[in-house]
Design an enzyme around this catalytic site. Sequence first.
Site, PDB file in Angstrom:
ATOM      1  N   TYR A 167      49.832  40.003  52.180  1.00 38.35           N
ATOM      2  CA  TYR A 167      49.639  38.979  51.148  1.00 38.35           C
ATOM      3  C   TYR A 167      50.980  38.331  50.857  1.00 38.35           C
ATOM      4  O   TYR A 167      51.731  38.028  51.773  1.00 38.35           O
ATOM      5  CB  TYR A 167      48.947  39.563  49.912  1.00 38.35           C
ATOM      6  CG  TYR A 167      48.261  38.466  49.120  1.00 38.35           C
ATOM      7  CD1 TYR A 167      47.238  37.709  49.711  1.00 38.35           C
ATOM      8  CD2 TYR A 167      48.649  38.141  47.840  1.00 38.35           C
ATOM      9  CE1 TYR A 167      46.634  36.677  49.021  1.00 38.35           C
ATOM     10  CE2 TYR A 167      48.037  37.115  47.135  1.00 38.35           C
ATOM     11  CZ  TYR A 167      47.036  36.380  47.746  1.00 38.35           C
ATOM     12  OH  TYR A 167      46.427  35.344  47.070  1.00 38.35           O
TER      13      TYR A 167
ATOM     14  N   ASP B 231      43.398  30.021  43.976  1.00 41.32           N
ATOM     15  CA  ASP B 231      44.187  28.929  44.556  1.00 41.32           C
ATOM     16  C   ASP B 231      43.439  27.599  44.623  1.00 41.32           C
ATOM     17  O   ASP B 231      43.509  26.881  45.632  1.00 41.32           O
ATOM     18  CB  ASP B 231      44.713  29.325  45.945  1.00 41.32           C
ATOM     19  CG  ASP B 231      45.921  30.256  45.829  1.00 41.32           C
ATOM     20  OD1 ASP B 231      46.300  30.591  44.698  1.00 41.32           O
ATOM     21  OD2 ASP B 231      46.469  30.655  46.869  1.00 41.32           O
TER      22      ASP B 231
ATOM     23  N   LYS C 105      43.459  38.351  49.777  1.00 45.03           N
ATOM     24  CA  LYS C 105      43.215  38.819  48.405  1.00 45.03           C
ATOM     25  C   LYS C 105      42.240  39.999  48.418  1.00 45.03           C
ATOM     26  O   LYS C 105      42.418  40.982  47.694  1.00 45.03           O
ATOM     27  CB  LYS C 105      42.644  37.676  47.577  1.00 45.03           C
ATOM     28  CG  LYS C 105      42.874  37.805  46.088  1.00 45.03           C
ATOM     29  CD  LYS C 105      44.284  37.388  45.701  1.00 45.03           C
ATOM     30  CE  LYS C 105      44.507  37.467  44.214  1.00 45.03           C
ATOM     31  NZ  LYS C 105      45.854  37.014  43.818  1.00 45.03           N
TER      32      LYS C 105
END
Length: 547
Positions: free
Chosen positions: A93, A239, A167
Amino acid sequence: MTLKSGFDYLNNPLLNKGTAFTNEERVSYHLDGLLPPFIEIIEQQAARIETQIENLETALHKHQLLTNLYNENRTLYYYVVTKNVTEYLPLIYTPTIGDAVIHYHTDYNAPDEALFIDAFAPEKLRASIENYAKNNPNIDMIVITDGEGVLGIGDWGVNGVKIAVGKLAVYTVAAGLAPDRVLPVVIDAGTNNKTLLEDPRYLGNKRPRLSENEYDTFIAQLVDAMTTVFPKAILHWEDFGRANASRILHNYREEICTFNDDIQGTGAMVVAAVLATIQVSHIPLSEQKIIIFGAGTAGIGIADQLSGQLMRETGLSFDAARKHFYLVDRNGLVLDHMTDLTAGQKKYAHPASDWENTPVDTLEHLVEAVHPTMLIGCSGVTGAFKESIVKKMAEHTERPAILPLSNPTKLAEATAADLIQWTGGKALIVTGSPSKPVEYQHTTYEIGQANNALLYPGLGLGALVTRAKYITDGMLAAASMAVANQISPNEPGAALLPHVRTLRETSRAVAIAVANQTIKENIHQTKLTNVTEAVELEMWQPTYKGV
């Protein structure tokens, strides 16, 4: 699912064990001859992967190797990442995921078992979701992105799918969400990234983004379809562009179990960091003057969570609580006479009349005028916390709390080493990206990272275990407190937040706190006799089992 040949097992990452298939399994699943004869245990397989990663030079190449493993053998992938969580979390990530997003269309080789939704073909929406559900019907957690506001790098369209996949990988590593019960989704609503629109290799629609009305209509259809096909799933938004993100959260947070990590998760994580700094500074939240540099989605989320915490602690009204916050955007302090303010900015805008004779057009001017006790950065403006600003702040506050939270590292408002140096070791520092310990005057300063991975996986697990109807401010506050309570920063130089190596333990504590809060608020839909036991039973472990 009916599996007929050995290749069916080898090509299914949720079932594949590679060289760890036993002799009995090789016979039963028709694998003889399809694998090398030596049978390995998972530790031997992991050692090989670790050596391969060590031999690669760049973080992106290491990310790509792990992605290939993810698509081949999901159990081994999670075993390796969990075992090496401190070193590998930044690979799967942030910060490496930003480079993976940028290069997705040039490096593409597999869809990573994600769901691609075409917003320009709404007639295909239900069929697309049902196609996925045929092989994966029991989904508990769905991470959705449209790639418009990726980290600090902006609009990357369909390339943002890497964000959803990454995620969810963190959900599994941190909180043990079973990998067959999570779903990464990317909405292709177009892109305004000229580079992508002109690149023949780009894999999304080469069209500008939908208008607001078209977009909202599609999101409503998407939410309806998702909640129909996967009625138990939590929807996690990630996002999105700041206007769309705020609107989606406002429209659905009281209708379904959903949350936005950029707004709520970031805010709750900062609350945890703030509570930790208060343990050292002994300046209660009611006496803090907080400048938030960056008035976008993250900045508003931070202000919302902190003002909520202040109201819970003191009983203040929102109008009284908001006066403790000073939001700064590109034009300086956010004032009520400015045009084009978002709904969130309007809530925290100061009356322009109060500042007519005081320059607040820059961060430095505002620091001079306000004498803040806390400075939070979520702007993506590299080096914005200059030495002169930090020293001015330290003149009026014995232990100034300074949180440069923008990531990746190259976008940070300041480095921990500089902040320690400029304040003579007095600054209480939390960063957004990993920071190495800082040596200063014979003291080693461990730097806490406000990594959302410490909070949102446990939040999601707590909501999942209780089948919460919604995700409330109270649940977010419980998560913040649980994170802050994991540390005791009494020794000089001690980190203010838990280390990422304690990710599983921290997520467990957060999940328990959130589940208890859910029950307290009476929004749970599952009766639990023992919350701790229920959380622990839900945490999947990366070990091989019989197929």
